[in-house]
Motif scaffolding. Structure first.
Motif, mmCIF file in Angstrom:
data_model
loop_
_atom_site.group_PDB
_atom_site.id
_atom_site.type_symbol
_atom_site.label_atom_id
_atom_site.label_comp_id
_atom_site.label_asym_id
_atom_site.label_seq_id
_atom_site.Cartn_x
_atom_site.Cartn_y
_atom_site.Cartn_z
ATOM 1 N N LEU B 44 0.850 -1.209 0.000
ATOM 2 C CA LEU B 44 0.000 0.000 0.000
ATOM 3 C C LEU B 44 0.881 1.254 0.000
ATOM 4 O O LEU B 44 0.623 2.208 -0.744
ATOM 5 C CB LEU B 44 -0.929 0.032 1.220
ATOM 6 C CG LEU B 44 -2.096 -0.949 1.257
ATOM 7 C CD1 LEU B 44 -2.876 -0.795 2.563
ATOM 8 C CD2 LEU B 44 -3.037 -0.727 0.073
ATOM 9 N N ILE B 45 1.921 1.245 0.829
ATOM 10 C CA ILE B 45 2.832 2.401 0.901
ATOM 11 C C ILE B 45 3.487 2.635 -0.465
ATOM 12 O O ILE B 45 3.507 3.749 -0.977
ATOM 13 C CB ILE B 45 3.912 2.188 1.991
ATOM 14 C CG1 ILE B 45 3.273 2.201 3.385
ATOM 15 C CG2 ILE B 45 5.004 3.251 1.895
ATOM 16 C CD1 ILE B 45 4.209 1.868 4.532
ATOM 17 N N GLU B 46 3.969 1.543 -1.062
ATOM 18 C CA GLU B 46 4.652 1.657 -2.363
ATOM 19 C C GLU B 46 3.725 2.175 -3.459
ATOM 20 O O GLU B 46 4.157 2.858 -4.372
ATOM 21 C CB GLU B 46 5.248 0.294 -2.763
ATOM 22 C CG GLU B 46 6.512 -0.026 -1.972
ATOM 23 C CD GLU B 46 6.948 -1.484 -2.087
ATOM 24 O OE1 GLU B 46 7.981 -1.827 -1.493
ATOM 25 O OE2 GLU B 46 6.234 -2.283 -2.738
ATOM 26 N N GLU B 47 2.447 1.812 -3.329
ATOM 27 C CA GLU B 47 1.474 2.271 -4.341
ATOM 28 C C GLU B 47 0.884 3.639 -3.995
ATOM 29 O O GLU B 47 -0.009 4.127 -4.695
ATOM 30 C CB GLU B 47 0.349 1.237 -4.478
ATOM 31 C CG GLU B 47 0.816 -0.063 -5.125
ATOM 32 C CD GLU B 47 -0.222 -1.176 -5.035
ATOM 33 O OE1 GLU B 47 -1.243 -0.992 -4.333
ATOM 34 O OE2 GLU B 47 0.012 -2.217 -5.669
ATOM 35 N N GLY B 48 1.350 4.220 -2.882
ATOM 36 C CA GLY B 48 0.863 5.532 -2.474
ATOM 37 C C GLY B 48 -0.565 5.520 -1.958
ATOM 38 O O GLY B 48 -1.238 6.547 -1.940
ATOM 39 N N LYS B 49 -1.031 4.344 -1.535
ATOM 40 C CA LYS B 49 -2.419 4.236 -1.044
ATOM 41 C C LYS B 49 -2.471 4.425 0.471
ATOM 42 O O LYS B 49 -1.457 4.334 1.159
ATOM 43 C CB LYS B 49 -2.997 2.878 -1.442
ATOM 44 C CG LYS B 49 -3.206 2.749 -2.942
ATOM 45 C CD LYS B 49 -3.854 1.434 -3.287
ATOM 46 C CE LYS B 49 -4.056 1.320 -4.790
ATOM 47 N NZ LYS B 49 -4.118 -0.071 -5.236
ATOM 48 N N GLU B 50 -3.690 4.636 0.965
ATOM 49 C CA GLU B 50 -3.860 4.904 2.394
ATOM 50 C C GLU B 50 -3.766 3.617 3.223
ATOM 51 O O GLU B 50 -4.282 2.565 2.837
ATOM 52 C CB GLU B 50 -5.238 5.553 2.618
ATOM 53 C CG GLU B 50 -5.315 6.322 3.929
ATOM 54 C CD GLU B 50 -6.706 6.913 4.173
ATOM 55 O OE1 GLU B 50 -7.068 7.087 5.333
ATOM 56 O OE2 GLU B 50 -7.409 7.173 3.162
ATOM 57 N N LEU B 51 -3.112 3.713 4.367
ATOM 58 C CA LEU B 51 -2.987 2.560 5.253
ATOM 59 C C LEU B 51 -4.235 2.447 6.138
ATOM 60 O O LEU B 51 -4.933 3.433 6.353
ATOM 61 C CB LEU B 51 -1.749 2.722 6.148
ATOM 62 C CG LEU B 51 -0.387 2.577 5.453
ATOM 63 C CD1 LEU B 51 0.741 2.925 6.430
ATOM 64 C CD2 LEU B 51 -0.185 1.174 4.922
#
Lengths: 283, 185
Positions: B44-51
């Motif tokens: 998720l972090i790598e894809e820039g998505k919210e945790l």
């Protein structure tokens, strides 16, 4: 021929699983108490104190000793005059395992090896159990059980040495395995060493060696001496309780030795964490 | 070796004062995650998505608890072996997480990340699941319920006992302790 009802085996297996999940065996408890008294490091002493307090809480409140409630491992000796009425012995052990893990709220830790999907919803709690059968004379079933955690299993190793490695080679190898493991297997540990046989015989022997009560003496004086020698060497490593530094890295070393091929010297080292949940029943 | 009581989320000010060997009683919220959950969080972090939780100042507990008995928030809940999270932890620290709780040694990359991002690796007593589970006053699955024991849980702890293993100054209690007690022939 003695007939034993399928459900009698199921209930016996369920009962030992429930009991072992929350009650640390007395041999282990006593060995930990002794280790706490003799531990030189105050940090490790405190860790062992917490381990003993944990055992008291688990027993009094019937809570699992550890969240890793292990895979169920059995060594079963079946008398040749025994017949199970109403099903297969293997099925009865698996059914008892499922019931015990479910009823005592123990963790489902079995998963498919590649997808890592937990198998809880497909085949039940922690099935299939790991069962080693042997057939012996008599009309009884003898069941040894242990809940084997993953952390200590992950540091276990086996290797086939050339015969010239001898006792010194074995001592060095065990030391190396434990040194590399450090605090990962949750010391103070028990170390099972399987020697001889074939590759798999050594591994199974090292597992079975862990079922012996801590503090019991190896009946073979030569092996007893070797156990003490390896124990001393391990405790010189300084790893201590949970790897925090100390003088009590191992509580005991147990060896099982077998005759082997003239060309080989198989050695297996199986490690048991301080939560040595094991028991034994006869039906 | 000092004793502290700290409440999460942790700040750099909290973590920088800690030294390997210090004992800490943690209070507040922790998030649980093992390998399977870490792999998804880092993705998720790598894809820039919210945790699924606020990572800033968070403390991650490496644990897969037993199922709770009726009336209890959680079952037994001791730490699992941490090296399986080694490839993920630097990313978590880089993105604001300040602490991890587990057992067993970490890679040099994780130790370096603790120094660079003011992170702490705490050790809890492995195999003390009943004792540690009692210090957890609430638990709620907030992500990946299909992972069973490995789901991400938001838990509240009261005086949760941990020891500083790797501090923000590059010290390692496992190494220090072992050097002190090792007997060389």
């Amino acid at each position: 021929m003695r007939e034993i009802e399928f459900d009698v085996v199921v209930k016996a297996v369920r009962d030992i699983i429930v009991h072992c999940g929350t009650d640390l065996p007395q041999d282990t408890y006593d060995a930990l108490e002794e280790a706490m008294e003799n531990e030189a490091s105050p940090v490790s002493k405190e860790v062992i104190r917490q381990i003993l307090e944990n055992a008291n809480i688990a027993k009094d409140e019937k809570r699992p000793l550890c969240q890793d409630t292990g895979l169920a491992v059995f060594f079963v000796k079946v008398g040749d005059e025994v017949k199970i009425k109403g099903g297969l012995l293997k099925d009865a052990i698996n059914k008892g395992t499922e019931q015990g893990y479910t009823e005592a709220y123990l963790r489902a830790s079995t998963c498919e090896p590649f997808s890592r999907a937990n198998l809880k919803d497909t085949v039940g709690y922690n099935l299939p159990a790991i069962i080693h059968f042997d057939i012996v004379a008599g009309d009884k079933i003898d069941i040894e059980y242990a809940a084997k955690g993953g952390g200590s299993e992950n540091v276990s190793r086996a290797r086939v040495f050339p015969p010239a490695a001898g006792k010194d080679g074995i001592v060095e190898y065990v030391k190396e395995v434990i040194s590399d493991a450090g605090g990962n297997p949750c010391p103070p540990i028990t170390v099972g060493v399987g020697i001889g046989g074939t590759f798999e015989k050594a591994a199974i022997s090292s597992k079975h060696a862990l079922f012996r009560d801590i503090g019991s003496k190896n009946p073979d004086p030569e092996m007893d001496e070797m156990e003490q020698r390896i124990l001393t060497e391990i405790n010189k490593l300084g790893i201590g309780a949970m790897g925090m530094g100390g003088t009590k890295t191992a509580l005991a070393v147990h060896i099982e030795a077998n005759p082997c091929h003239i060309a080989s010297l198989p050695v297996s080292v199986n490690v048991q964490c301080h939560s040595s949940r094991h028991t034994h029943i006869t039906i | 070796m000092a004793q502290y009581s700290l409440t999460t989320p942790l700040s750099s000010e909290d973590t920088k004062k800690l030294k390997a060997g210090d004992t800490v009683l943690l209070n507040g919220t922790l998030f649980t995650a093992r390998d399977a959950a870490h792999s998804r969080l880092v993705k998720l972090i790598e894809e820039g998505k919210e945790l699924p939780f606020d990572i800033e100042g968070s403390v991650i507990y490496f644990v897969g608890p037993t199922p709770p008995k009726p009336g209890d928030p959680i079952g037994s809940a001791g730490p699992t072996t941490s090296y399986r999270m080694d490839s993920f932890s630097p990313t978590m620290l880089k993105n604001g997480s300040k602490g991890m709780i587990g057992k067993g040694k970490r890679s040099q990359e994780v130790k370096d990340a603790c120094v660079e991002y003011d992170g702490i690796y705490f050790g809890a007593t492995g195999g003390a699941g009943a004792l540690l589970g009692k210090q957890i006053t609430s638990a709620e699955v907030i992500a990946y319920p299909e992972l069973g024991p490995e789901a991400v849980r938001k838990i509240t702890v009261k005086d949760f006992p941990v020891t500083v293993i790797n501090d923000t100054h590059g010290n390692d209690l496992y190494q220090m302790g072992r050097e002190q007690y090792e007997v060389k022939d």
